[in-house]
Design a protein around this motif. Structure first.
Motif, PDB file in Angstrom:
ATOM      1  N   ILE A 109       1.675  61.136 -12.570  1.00  0.00           N
ATOM      2  CA  ILE A 109       1.293  60.875 -10.965  1.00  0.00           C
ATOM      3  C   ILE A 109       2.520  61.624 -10.258  1.00  0.00           C
ATOM      4  O   ILE A 109       1.926  62.165  -9.126  1.00  0.00           O
ATOM      5  N   PRO A 110       3.381  61.531 -10.524  1.00  0.00           N
ATOM      6  CA  PRO A 110       4.510  62.596  -9.739  1.00  0.00           C
ATOM      7  C   PRO A 110       3.838  63.962  -9.671  1.00  0.00           C
ATOM      8  O   PRO A 110       3.921  64.804  -8.701  1.00  0.00           O
ATOM      9  N   ALA A 111       3.505  64.352 -10.869  1.00  0.00           N
ATOM     10  CA  ALA A 111       3.398  66.036 -10.947  1.00  0.00           C
ATOM     11  C   ALA A 111       2.061  66.062 -10.236  1.00  0.00           C
ATOM     12  O   ALA A 111       1.939  66.966  -9.496  1.00  0.00           O
ATOM     13  N   PHE A 112       0.916  65.361 -10.472  1.00  0.00           N
ATOM     14  CA  PHE A 112      -0.236  65.527  -9.697  1.00  0.00           C
ATOM     15  C   PHE A 112       0.158  65.360  -8.219  1.00  0.00           C
ATOM     16  O   PHE A 112      -0.522  66.307  -7.590  1.00  0.00           O
ATOM     17  N   THR A 113       0.670  64.423  -7.822  1.00  0.00           N
ATOM     18  CA  THR A 113       0.972  64.103  -6.346  1.00  0.00           C
ATOM     19  C   THR A 113       1.718  65.402  -5.775  1.00  0.00           C
ATOM     20  O   THR A 113       1.323  65.921  -4.439  1.00  0.00           O
ATOM     21  N   PHE A 114       2.631  65.902  -6.332  1.00  0.00           N
ATOM     22  CA  PHE A 114       3.481  67.020  -5.846  1.00  0.00           C
ATOM     23  C   PHE A 114       2.586  68.237  -5.722  1.00  0.00           C
ATOM     24  O   PHE A 114       2.751  68.991  -4.644  1.00  0.00           O
ATOM     25  N   ILE A 115       1.901  68.574  -6.792  1.00  0.00           N
ATOM     26  CA  ILE A 115       0.848  69.610  -6.793  1.00  0.00           C
ATOM     27  C   ILE A 115      -0.042  69.545  -5.700  1.00  0.00           C
ATOM     28  O   ILE A 115      -0.201  70.710  -4.867  1.00  0.00           O
ATOM     29  N   MET A 116      -0.689  68.528  -5.551  1.00  0.00           N
ATOM     30  CA  MET A 116      -1.706  68.242  -4.227  1.00  0.00           C
ATOM     31  C   MET A 116      -0.759  68.444  -2.929  1.00  0.00           C
ATOM     32  O   MET A 116      -1.327  68.907  -1.839  1.00  0.00           O
ATOM     33  N   ALA A 117       0.315  67.597  -2.943  1.00  0.00           N
ATOM     34  CA  ALA A 117       1.002  67.869  -1.643  1.00  0.00           C
ATOM     35  C   ALA A 117       1.212  69.516  -1.172  1.00  0.00           C
ATOM     36  O   ALA A 117       1.532  69.860  -0.106  1.00  0.00           O
ATOM     37  N   ALA A 118       1.955  70.102  -2.358  1.00  0.00           N
ATOM     38  CA  ALA A 118       2.202  71.522  -2.161  1.00  0.00           C
ATOM     39  C   ALA A 118       1.057  72.225  -1.856  1.00  0.00           C
ATOM     40  O   ALA A 118       1.319  73.232  -0.757  1.00  0.00           O
ATOM     41  N   ILE A 119      -0.093  71.876  -2.055  1.00  0.00           N
ATOM     42  CA  ILE A 119      -1.299  72.853  -1.951  1.00  0.00           C
ATOM     43  C   ILE A 119      -1.699  72.562  -0.332  1.00  0.00           C
ATOM     44  O   ILE A 119      -2.054  73.647   0.424  1.00  0.00           O
ATOM     45  N   LEU A 120      -1.440  71.254  -0.016  1.00  0.00           N
ATOM     46  CA  LEU A 120      -1.846  70.784   1.503  1.00  0.00           C
ATOM     47  C   LEU A 120      -0.385  71.137   2.249  1.00  0.00           C
ATOM     48  O   LEU A 120      -0.631  70.665   3.506  1.00  0.00           O
ATOM     49  N   ARG A 121       0.581  71.747   1.797  1.00  0.00           N
ATOM     50  CA  ARG A 121       1.626  72.134   2.543  1.00  0.00           C
ATOM     51  C   ARG A 121       2.312  70.776   3.188  1.00  0.00           C
ATOM     52  O   ARG A 121       3.134  70.756   4.392  1.00  0.00           O
ATOM     53  N   MET A 122       2.243  69.777   2.320  1.00  0.00           N
ATOM     54  CA  MET A 122       2.978  68.424   2.990  1.00  0.00           C
ATOM     55  C   MET A 122       4.377  68.727   2.195  1.00  0.00           C
ATOM     56  O   MET A 122       5.408  67.797   2.725  1.00  0.00           O
ATOM     57  N   GLU A 123       4.708  69.326   1.078  1.00  0.00           N
ATOM     58  CA  GLU A 123       5.720  69.522   0.638  1.00  0.00           C
ATOM     59  C   GLU A 123       6.154  71.115   0.641  1.00  0.00           C
ATOM     60  O   GLU A 123       5.063  71.893   0.323  1.00  0.00           O
ATOM     61  N   LYS A 124       7.423  71.434   0.838  1.00  0.00           N
ATOM     62  CA  LYS A 124       7.525  72.888   0.811  1.00  0.00           C
ATOM     63  C   LYS A 124       8.114  73.286  -0.672  1.00  0.00           C
ATOM     64  O   LYS A 124       9.135  72.385  -1.151  1.00  0.00           O
ATOM     65  N   VAL A 125       7.625  74.237  -1.348  1.00  0.00           N
ATOM     66  CA  VAL A 125       7.993  74.479  -2.613  1.00  0.00           C
ATOM     67  C   VAL A 125       9.009  75.767  -2.598  1.00  0.00           C
ATOM     68  O   VAL A 125       8.339  76.735  -2.241  1.00  0.00           O
ATOM     69  N   SER A 126      10.185  75.887  -2.746  1.00  0.00           N
ATOM     70  CA  SER A 126      11.081  76.938  -2.738  1.00  0.00           C
ATOM     71  C   SER A 126      12.099  77.000  -3.940  1.00  0.00           C
ATOM     72  O   SER A 126      12.913  75.950  -4.004  1.00  0.00           O
TER      73      SER A 126
END
Length: 356
Positions: A109-126
């Protein structure tokens, strides 16, 4: 007081995971006794609606925002993903697996949610910052830990107990035959599908809770729509009258527990935690469920663990803390309002466009 408010989401999510762990074991026992998972989904939301309705009416009558058609559509879709699809498909998968395996798969679930949030720009991946690397590495570790737990058996360890604490009599041997390869694959596929829907629910919840902040009223509407949706599915696939008749046994206990504790308490706590910390924070606590259920199943079902299970659980916990550390580093930024005002408004526009 501020320290108590800061720790409230952490305490709340631990309570949620303990509640989910109890639900997984109780539902497995009830399903093995012949409880229909379609009837379970309908009855639990009927109970939750009876609890949430009066509370929402009394406690939020002066602060409840006005309801528009588009808000209702969003809550309808929220109920479709987070309750109807997730729960019905999850219970169907639990028929073919053990609670420990289902909880291990839940760690994605954390991986699924993190990937979705990153795609929708809710989470910044750097990967240029320590917190970004920690969250990315933590996500990879969670997925890797699940793979180790599921596919690498290793040496079989001695169990804590030799005989189960609870003996299930009259269970259908076709249910939960986890040693059968076909059933194991079927159950795995169903549970992963339900977890994908759950992750989407967490993402959508972050948006809906901002446009409709009355948590009790939102959960009441969500339970109402889930009741309607689950009833429609049950009328098609579950026409056996005996499946709807309840006696004073573990099946009724499972329905009442899930209706009051899961659909009421945990729904409200998760809504609060998502509004305070975001969907990725809530999702990162999912691996804790694996540890709780794994230990409980060893005592209740006399389930013996493999060395691969322990190593996989350790990797998952390390990954969880990596993601939590990365998330905690964002606190000052989000309090300043810079990231929140830019990222969340962009997300609302994108997700609302999808919901429309």
């Amino acid at each position: 007081m501020s320290h108590l408010k800061a720790t409230a989401p952490y305490v709340g999510m631990m309570v949620v995971q303990l509640a989910y762990a109890s639900s997984s074991i109780l539902c497995k026992l009830a399903l093995d006794q012949g409880l229909s998972f379609l009837a379970l989904a309908v009855y639990r939301h009927l109970i939750a609606l009876a609890v949430f309705g009066p509370l929402a009416f009394v406690l939020e009558r002066n602060q409840r925002p006005s309801l528009s058609f588009y808000v209702l559509v969003r809550i309808f879709i929220l109920a479709l993903f987070g309750t109807t699809l997730h729960q019905n498909v999850y219970y169907a998968g639990l028929n073919y697996t053990s609670p420990t395996v289902a909880s291990a798969l839940g760690s994605v679930i954390p991986a699924f949610t993190f990937i979705m949030a990153a795609i929708l720009r809710m989470e910044k991946v750097s990967i240029k910052t320590a917190k970004g690397r920690a969250r990315l590495v933590g996500t990879i570790l969670c997925i890797g830990g699940v793979l180790v737990f599921t596919f690498w058996k290793g040496h079989l360890l001695e169990g804590f107990v030799r005989t189960p604490l609870i003996e299930v009599h009259g269970s259908d041997p076709k249910r939960g035959a986890i040693n059968d390869q076909e059933n194991w694959l079927k159950g795995t596929a169903l549970i992963l599908t339900s977890l994908f829907a759950y992750s989407a629910w967490l993402i959508l919840q972050a948006v809906v809770s901002r446009i409709y902040p009355a948590r009790l009223s939102m959960n009441t509407l969500m339970c109402f729509f889930a009741l309607v949706q689950s009833s429609a599915i049950a009328l098609i696939f579950e026409r056996n009258a005996s499946s709807w008749r309840m006696d004073w046994n573990i099946k009724l206990l499972a329905i009442c527990y899930n209706g009051i504790v899961i659909s009421c308490l945990t729904y409200y706590l998760q809504t609060y935690c998502v509004s305070q910390k975001g969907p990725v924070f809530v999702a990162t606590f999912s691996p804790v469920l694996l540890v709780i259920v794994g230990i409980a199943s060893a005592f209740i079902f006399a389930e013996r663990l493999h060395i691969g299970s322990l190593i996989g659980a350790t990797i998952i916990i390390v990954g969880l803390y990596c993601v939590l550390w990365g998330k905690s580093s964002d606190t000052n930024e989000k309090n300043s309002g810079v990231e929140k005002s830019s990222g969340m408004h962009a997300t609302e526009g994108q997700v609302e466009h999808c919901l429309c």
